[in-house]
Design a protein around this motif. Sequence first.
Motif, PDB file in Angstrom:
ATOM      1  N   ALA A  95       2.886   6.862   9.440  1.00  0.00           N
ATOM      2  CA  ALA A  95       2.198   6.894  10.730  1.00  0.00           C
ATOM      3  C   ALA A  95       1.000   5.957  10.727  1.00  0.00           C
ATOM      4  O   ALA A  95       0.742   5.232  11.706  1.00  0.00           O
ATOM      5  CB  ALA A  95       1.749   8.318  11.059  1.00  0.00           C
ATOM      6  N   GLU A  96       0.254   5.921   9.620  1.00  0.00           N
ATOM      7  CA  GLU A  96      -0.905   5.028   9.533  1.00  0.00           C
ATOM      8  C   GLU A  96      -0.471   3.572   9.527  1.00  0.00           C
ATOM      9  O   GLU A  96      -1.141   2.710  10.106  1.00  0.00           O
ATOM     10  CB  GLU A  96      -1.723   5.341   8.278  1.00  0.00           C
ATOM     11  CG  GLU A  96      -2.490   6.647   8.351  1.00  0.00           C
ATOM     12  CD  GLU A  96      -3.425   6.829   7.169  1.00  0.00           C
ATOM     13  OE1 GLU A  96      -3.804   5.812   6.557  1.00  0.00           O
ATOM     14  OE2 GLU A  96      -3.779   7.978   6.857  1.00  0.00           O
ATOM     15  N   VAL A  97       0.646   3.276   8.871  1.00  0.00           N
ATOM     16  CA  VAL A  97       1.184   1.914   8.876  1.00  0.00           C
ATOM     17  C   VAL A  97       1.504   1.479  10.304  1.00  0.00           C
ATOM     18  O   VAL A  97       1.143   0.380  10.739  1.00  0.00           O
ATOM     19  CB  VAL A  97       2.446   1.818   7.997  1.00  0.00           C
ATOM     20  CG1 VAL A  97       3.172   0.485   8.224  1.00  0.00           C
ATOM     21  CG2 VAL A  97       2.083   1.979   6.529  1.00  0.00           C
ATOM     22  N   PHE A 152       0.353   2.601  13.212  1.00  0.00           N
ATOM     23  CA  PHE A 152      -0.820   2.416  14.067  1.00  0.00           C
ATOM     24  C   PHE A 152      -1.681   1.242  13.609  1.00  0.00           C
ATOM     25  O   PHE A 152      -2.238   0.517  14.431  1.00  0.00           O
ATOM     26  CB  PHE A 152      -1.632   3.706  14.122  1.00  0.00           C
ATOM     27  CG  PHE A 152      -0.930   4.824  14.851  1.00  0.00           C
ATOM     28  CD1 PHE A 152      -0.511   4.653  16.169  1.00  0.00           C
ATOM     29  CD2 PHE A 152      -0.665   6.031  14.230  1.00  0.00           C
ATOM     30  CE1 PHE A 152       0.150   5.667  16.844  1.00  0.00           C
ATOM     31  CE2 PHE A 152      -0.006   7.058  14.898  1.00  0.00           C
ATOM     32  CZ  PHE A 152       0.410   6.873  16.216  1.00  0.00           C
ATOM     33  N   ALA A 153      -1.779   1.034  12.293  1.00  0.00           N
ATOM     34  CA  ALA A 153      -2.554  -0.103  11.780  1.00  0.00           C
ATOM     35  C   ALA A 153      -1.938  -1.424  12.208  1.00  0.00           C
ATOM     36  O   ALA A 153      -2.637  -2.423  12.398  1.00  0.00           O
ATOM     37  CB  ALA A 153      -2.643  -0.030  10.260  1.00  0.00           C
ATOM     38  N   PRO A 209     -10.686   2.895   2.521  1.00  0.00           N
ATOM     39  CA  PRO A 209      -9.685   3.563   3.363  1.00  0.00           C
ATOM     40  C   PRO A 209     -10.152   3.750   4.801  1.00  0.00           C
ATOM     41  O   PRO A 209      -9.321   3.819   5.714  1.00  0.00           O
ATOM     42  CB  PRO A 209      -9.489   4.916   2.658  1.00  0.00           C
ATOM     43  CG  PRO A 209      -9.855   4.664   1.233  1.00  0.00           C
ATOM     44  CD  PRO A 209     -10.976   3.663   1.291  1.00  0.00           C
ATOM     45  N   SER A 210     -11.457   3.816   5.015  1.00  0.00           N
ATOM     46  CA  SER A 210     -11.987   3.997   6.367  1.00  0.00           C
ATOM     47  C   SER A 210     -11.684   2.816   7.278  1.00  0.00           C
ATOM     48  O   SER A 210     -11.843   2.912   8.497  1.00  0.00           O
ATOM     49  CB  SER A 210     -13.502   4.212   6.312  1.00  0.00           C
ATOM     50  OG  SER A 210     -14.144   3.100   5.687  1.00  0.00           O
ATOM     51  N   THR A 241       0.841  -1.198   0.000  1.00  0.00           N
ATOM     52  CA  THR A 241       0.000   0.000   0.000  1.00  0.00           C
ATOM     53  C   THR A 241       0.878   1.251   0.000  1.00  0.00           C
ATOM     54  O   THR A 241       2.093   1.160   0.171  1.00  0.00           O
ATOM     55  CB  THR A 241      -0.921   0.057   1.234  1.00  0.00           C
ATOM     56  OG1 THR A 241      -0.160   0.470   2.389  1.00  0.00           O
ATOM     57  CG2 THR A 241      -1.566  -1.288   1.527  1.00  0.00           C
ATOM     58  N   MET A 290       0.017   3.700   2.203  1.00  0.00           N
ATOM     59  CA  MET A 290      -0.407   4.331   3.441  1.00  0.00           C
ATOM     60  C   MET A 290       0.745   5.141   4.037  1.00  0.00           C
ATOM     61  O   MET A 290       1.901   4.694   4.008  1.00  0.00           O
ATOM     62  CB  MET A 290      -0.874   3.276   4.456  1.00  0.00           C
ATOM     63  CG  MET A 290      -2.165   2.563   4.077  1.00  0.00           C
ATOM     64  SD  MET A 290      -2.526   1.165   5.188  1.00  0.00           S
ATOM     65  CE  MET A 290      -2.665   1.998   6.775  1.00  0.00           C
ATOM     66  N   SER A 319      -8.659   1.377   7.544  1.00  0.00           N
ATOM     67  CA  SER A 319      -7.206   1.263   7.732  1.00  0.00           C
ATOM     68  C   SER A 319      -6.813   0.978   9.178  1.00  0.00           C
ATOM     69  O   SER A 319      -5.770   0.380   9.432  1.00  0.00           O
ATOM     70  CB  SER A 319      -6.504   2.537   7.250  1.00  0.00           C
ATOM     71  OG  SER A 319      -6.896   3.654   8.026  1.00  0.00           O
ATOM     72  N   THR A 320      -7.633   1.388  10.140  1.00  0.00           N
ATOM     73  CA  THR A 320      -7.286   1.187  11.553  1.00  0.00           C
ATOM     74  C   THR A 320      -7.578  -0.233  12.038  1.00  0.00           C
ATOM     75  O   THR A 320      -7.162  -0.591  13.141  1.00  0.00           O
ATOM     76  CB  THR A 320      -8.057   2.181  12.436  1.00  0.00           C
ATOM     77  OG1 THR A 320      -9.462   1.994  12.230  1.00  0.00           O
ATOM     78  CG2 THR A 320      -7.675   3.609  12.095  1.00  0.00           C
TER      79      THR A 320
END
Length: 493
Positions: free
Chosen positions: A161-163, A165-166, A272-273, A156, A158, A275-276
């Motif tokens: 930071a999103e990586v 936390f995911a 995308p919503s 991805t 992403m 991702s968490t």
Amino acid sequence: MDTATVLPQDHDKQLDDASCYRALAAKDTRFDGVFFTGVTTTGVYCRPVCTVKTPRPSSCRFFSSAAAAEAAGFRPCLRCRPELAPYALQQNLAHAVWQRIAGGALNDGDVERLAADVGLSSRQLRRVLLQHFGVTPVELAQTQRLLFAKKLLQETQMPMAEVAFAAGFGSVRRFNALFALRYGIAPGTIRRAAPGPTTTPDALTLRLAYRPPFQWEHMLRYLAGRATAGAESVEADGGGAYLRGIRLEQASGWLRVTHMPSRHQLLLEVAPSLSTVLMPLLDRVRKLFDLDANPALIESHLMQDPLIASRISAMPGLRVPGAFDAFELAVRAVLGQQVSVAGATTLSGRLVQRFGTAMPTPFVKVTHLFPLPEALAAADVNAIAAIGLPQTRAQTILNLAQFAVAGGLRMPPGLPLEDAVARLRTVRGIGDWTAHYIALRALRFPDAFPAGDLGLQKAAAENNGRLTDKQLAARAAAWSPWRGYAALALWMG
């Protein structure tokens, strides 16, 4: 260094150093995810199917899990990507706990809560994982988080930071430090320049591997006949696709799954919503499509019976379709009592329209989320019956919803099939057939077998007759511990 095997104690006794090396040299897909090979000359560990030149036996160490390989100081191969490997699906407590951790159960770092959830003390939990995998719960969780982050980086775009936390890290700093410590490189150095293939705008795309063969067409056919209108859909064009709306923890969105047969992978596209919640989401998708099954192992056992052999030969790689949500499948099973598959599908669609939640998606046929158990538990029985149900069955739906709200569908790891069935049957209106069907598809018991099923009784008779419940159960005893796969072969055959 001498060759060393570090495999779980309950594994096949024949899977020793020599067996592992033969599987490695042959690139045998049957052992993908069953063991990993650490190569002492490179410091890298690989899947048995890795396309690199096979190392010498003296350079190999074999491990039962990626976590054990990393605990021994090896880093993951960037070519075969150990994070893609199917799980070594075994029916024991250690592997059940492992799968919960792989789904993000320790992302909050609370070992005590996980231990309580599986019915153990934290000390017992540690001992179980050390005994089977040679690593502690924290070490296992760290490996799963790092491999998942590596997967997101390579598949991805992403943000970093999103990586982090995911993948369950509390901070980007902690993620960067552990990644560099364990793998010797910065996370950004393995990031691919472009995202993976996608047919849906703005989708996150991820790949999920399986052990071939895989009966994708049969899987889709089964799911298509039972797809709940509004909540899920199956596309027939372009090789086929499965789509649905999902709610997971506090996130909601949609997913789309297609097949990449040349790579022995499924391609997952998600909103995308979501991702968490990607870690638990992927775990559920793996179970939905039964990606961790080992067809060679299952079929070698079932092929001993000519009745099942004739059907499996025509459908090699048959999987048992699972469920994205256990409550949804359980409701569907109740709706299917004493009606046809088509009739149950119609009722399920009406239930979604009446009690589900509307949600926009890119797909015309996916418009709603399946009702939460809380919504049905609070509903009036007459309102449930209004979708076209007898009053008694509407009451069973209500009873089931209340059972789910109370945590009844959260079965502890290692619970025997008989106990799970008995627990389901405490819900008034759920009998043996419904309980086994839920156990098979929603709770993933491979030996669940609804012996009271009319279709199975006729298929097993072989003479245009019908076996009784007891006769079918006796016939199916030889199919254990894979009776659920035999049931699917009879249903699909």
